[in-house]
Every structure is written in C-alpha cells, then in structure tokens.
Motif scaffolding. Structure first.
Motif, PDB file in Angstrom:
ATOM      1  N   THR A  25       8.945   5.295 -54.638  1.00 41.71           N
ATOM      2  CA  THR A  25       9.889   6.280 -54.108  1.00 41.71           C
ATOM      3  C   THR A  25       9.666   7.641 -54.766  1.00 41.71           C
ATOM      4  OG1 THR A  25      11.521   4.528 -53.751  1.00 41.71           O
ATOM      5  CG2 THR A  25      12.329   6.792 -53.731  1.00 41.71           C
ATOM      6  N   PHE A  35       8.111   4.376 -48.814  1.00 41.25           N
ATOM      7  CA  PHE A  35       9.258   3.564 -48.409  1.00 41.25           C
ATOM      8  C   PHE A  35       8.836   2.131 -48.091  1.00 41.25           C
ATOM      9  CE2 PHE A  35      11.655   7.573 -47.451  1.00 41.25           C
ATOM     10  CZ  PHE A  35      12.755   7.283 -48.246  1.00 41.25           C
ATOM     11  N   ALA A  55       8.190   0.415 -51.303  1.00 39.89           N
ATOM     12  CA  ALA A  55       9.460   0.172 -51.987  1.00 39.89           C
ATOM     13  C   ALA A  55      10.207  -1.004 -51.368  1.00 39.89           C
ATOM     14  CB  ALA A  55      10.326   1.422 -51.936  1.00 39.89           C
TER      15      ALA A  55
END
Length: 417
Positions: free
Chosen positions: A160, A261, A264
């Motif tokens: 992130t 993203f 993550a």
C-alpha cells in the motif's frame, strides 16, 4: 498452560525481534513491489520479470542445505547480524543506481541474485533461531504463527505504501526506505540477551553434517511429505505474483496503485490466516488445515482463469493469501514440532529450499506459460497442481498421523494410549 494468542511476546528477545522485524519487513515488501513495477515497465514482459524473481530465489534451491548445516554449527545470532547488514547494503545500491539513472535489467538480475544468496542463509537461520528466542517449547507454535502474522501484516502495509510512493515519487524512494528499515532489526538483534540454554555445536565435519541432514529428511516420512507438499505449493501457488503486473495492465487496465491493492489483498488474506493459527491451542489438527488451505489456494488460482473484475480479483487474492499462509505456517509448525533438536537447522534449511527454492522454478515456468499460452492457461495449470497436491496429502493423512503419534506422545502433546 498459557493459551493467550500473543503468549510468545512474553519472551523478551522474541518481543524485540518482533518489533524490529516488523519495521524491516514493511520496507522489504515496498522494495518487492517497486522492483516488480520497475522491471515490468522497463521490459513489458512477464517472462523478464520471472527471470528477475528467479534470480532472487534460485540460491535457496542450491545453498539451503549448506545454510542449515552452518546454522547448526555457527552462532545464529551473529549470522543474522551479517545477513541483515548485507541485505541493507543491497537496498542502498538499488536506490543509488535508480537515482543516477544507470539502472538496467542485468543489474537488477545481479542484485536480485545477491539478495537471494543472503536471504537463503537469513531465512534458514531465522527459523532455527526462533527456538533460542522462545525458551518454552509450548510457545514455539504461537511464535511461528505470530511471525507469519508479522510477515503478512507487512505484506498488507508495504505494498500500500509502495503504491502511494510510486504514484507520487519514484521507485528509488522505496529502495532507500527499505535500506533504512534494516536498522530496526539490527538494533533489536544487538539488544538481545539470549538467556536460553546453550546448544551443543556439532563436532562432525561439515560434509558429514550435510549428509546426516539429507538422510534424516529422506528416511523420516512425515517430514519428507511435508516438505514435498510445501515445495509443490510454493512452485505452483506463489508464482501468481509473476502474472499480477500483466494482469493489472492488460485485464484491469490499472497502474502501480492497482497492483499494490491487489498485492495487499493477498496480504490481508494471509493476515487473517495467521490470526486463525495464532488463536489455536495445539498442533493437533494442523495436518487437516494444510489440506483445506491448499484446496482454497488452488480454487483461488482457478478463479483467475475467467476474472476481469477488480473487486472479484481482490476476493480471489484474499483466498490465495489465506490458503498459502496457512499451508506454509502450519507446515512450519509441524516440522518444528516433530524435528529432532540437533537437526533443527538442517531441516529448516530444507524448509527454506522447499518454500523459497522451488518458487523460482515456478516463477520461470509460469512466465514461460504466460508468454506462450497466455495468462488464463498459466493460472489454470497452477491451480490444478495445488488441488492435486491437496488430494494426495489428504489421502495419505491417516498414515501420516500414525507415524507422528509416537513423537506427540513423547513430547506430551497427546496422552499415551
């Protein structure tokens, strides 16, 4: 008996390690995302990216047995001080090359190869070193689960931050911050007291210690089966990372932030898996969790065959992260539970070989499949391999339990009878 899910943190040395390593691992994941993005933007090729990843992981396949023999022979604390210092140097070199504009793919390959050698000795030693930081054997499984939670919490935060920094600054900032993050774990190692009992060092020659390790793993079926399954899951299950940059650009029409993203999301799944394992009271039943986790991993990979939606991709990656983490950490816990103490370093070197050493072969294979046959076929083959491994281990589970029961009885994990 203390069954608190954070009970391993009661050990001072492990608490220091946990704090320092947590900071360092955030930097490590930042560098991994930045490296993947730089290589793909320079080459526009999943295969080229797979070559860089191959270079970073192939040393584990070749050097792991030696790293285990040395971890049983040398001072593990000093080995870790050395490996962390070398890894910090590699990060600073990456930042310098990026800042001067003299970066090329061959340099990234060489620096990745160097870091792979360092990480091979570091990972084997860290796994064996856990038993010196956590002096109560009953807390070792919890320490392994918390360590996995730490790794994957950083895997959630690091990408992130990398996505934000790549969008607003540049890759060299990620490399520089990773280099600085190693100071935290070096300070933690320096502050340790290591009050546990001194272990006896092997007196046999190094080559004989290597041979003993090979023979032990080959002849003790429970350890052999765990390592073979872990090697398969690492080869087929973790190589999806090679495909993510191309999937992000071609299927989702995304950018570096999109890739962060997605990475993550798998990290979040892994954190959830680590929390589930940390809350467990015993190693009993972990073998069944391995089958379920590898099945979930395979299904998550198969989902990517038909995916072109960002939200569904996040969900699939959550499942993949959960499955991979549980399979890896449960295997680690079982190995450390049933291994003979005088062979711990050597067995954990085979764990490193299976987990890190097989990954580059999978990355290279997956990169070739993606270039030749496309993303969908690469995801399909890897997903089916994971499902096949889960099925085979599940079929042999009754026999596996019979073989490990005497060890569980000896170590008072189960009652005799």
């Amino acid at each position: 008996m203390n069954l608190h899910p954070l009970r391993a943190l009661a050990h001072r040395d492990y608490r220091l390690y946990f704090a320092g390593q947590g900071i360092s691992l955030v930097g490590t994941w930042m560098q991994q995302i930045a490296m993947s993005w730089v290589v793909y933007r320079m080459t526009q090729s999943s295969f080229q990216l797979s070559v860089v990843l191959f270079a970073s992981q192939i040393p584990a396949l070749v050097l792991s047995p030696a790293s285990g023999a040395l971890a049983d022979r040398w001072n593990r604390h000093r080995i870790l001080m050395g490996t962390q210092t070398l890894a910090m140097t590699q990060a600073f070199l990456l930042a310098l090359l990026m800042w001067t504009g003299r970066i090329d793919v061959w340099q990234l390959i060489l620096l990745s190869l160097f870091l792979g050698v360092v990480n091979t000795f570091d990972m084997t030693t860290r796994q064996a070193f856990l038993s010196e930081m956590v002096v109560h054997p009953a807390d070792l499984g919890n320490a392994i689960a918390l360590n996995s939670l730490l790794v994957n919490g950083a895997r959630l935060l690091g990408p992130t931050l990398a996505g934000i920094l790549l969008a607003r600054t540049s890759a060299e900032v990620c490399f520089l911050l990773n280099g600085l993050s190693y100071l935290a774990v070096l300070l933690a190692l320096w502050a340790m007291r290591l009050e546990g009992p001194r272990r006896e060092r092997p007196t046999v020659p190094l080559w004989q210690g290597l041979r003993e390790g090979f023979r032990y793993v080959r002849e003790f079926a429970p350890i052999r089966r765990l390592l073979l399954l872990l090697g398969l899951s690492s080869m087929a299950g973790t190589s999806y990372r090679v495909l993510l940059p191309e999937f992000t650009v071609r299927r989702l029409e995304g950018d570096a932030r999109t890739l962060a993203f997605l990475t993550a999301a798998s990290g979040l799944g892994a954190v959830a898996g680590a929390m589930v394992l940390a809350a467990r009271k015993s190693v009993l039943g972990l073998d069944r969790w391995i089958v379920l986790a590898l099945t979930l991993l395979g299904l998550g990979l198969l989902a990517f065959v038909g995916l072109d939606d960002f939200k569904l991709a996040l969900l699939a990656l959550f499942a993949i992260g959960f499955g991979m983490m549980v399979e890896m950490a449960a295997s680690n816990t079982l190995l450390q539970t049933i291994v003979a103490e005088d062979k711990r370093g050597r067995v954990m070197s085979f764990y490193t070989m299976a987990f890190l050493g097989m990954a580059p072969l999978g990355s290279l294979m997956t990169g070739v499949l993606a270039d030749w046959l496309g993303l969908r076929i690469a995801f399909l083959i890897n997903g089916l391999l994971c499902l096949a491994g889960a099925a085979l281990f599940g079929i042999g589970l009754p026999r596996w339990r019979v073989l490990v029961r005497p060890i569980y009885v000896q170590r008072k994990i189960v009652n005799h009878g």
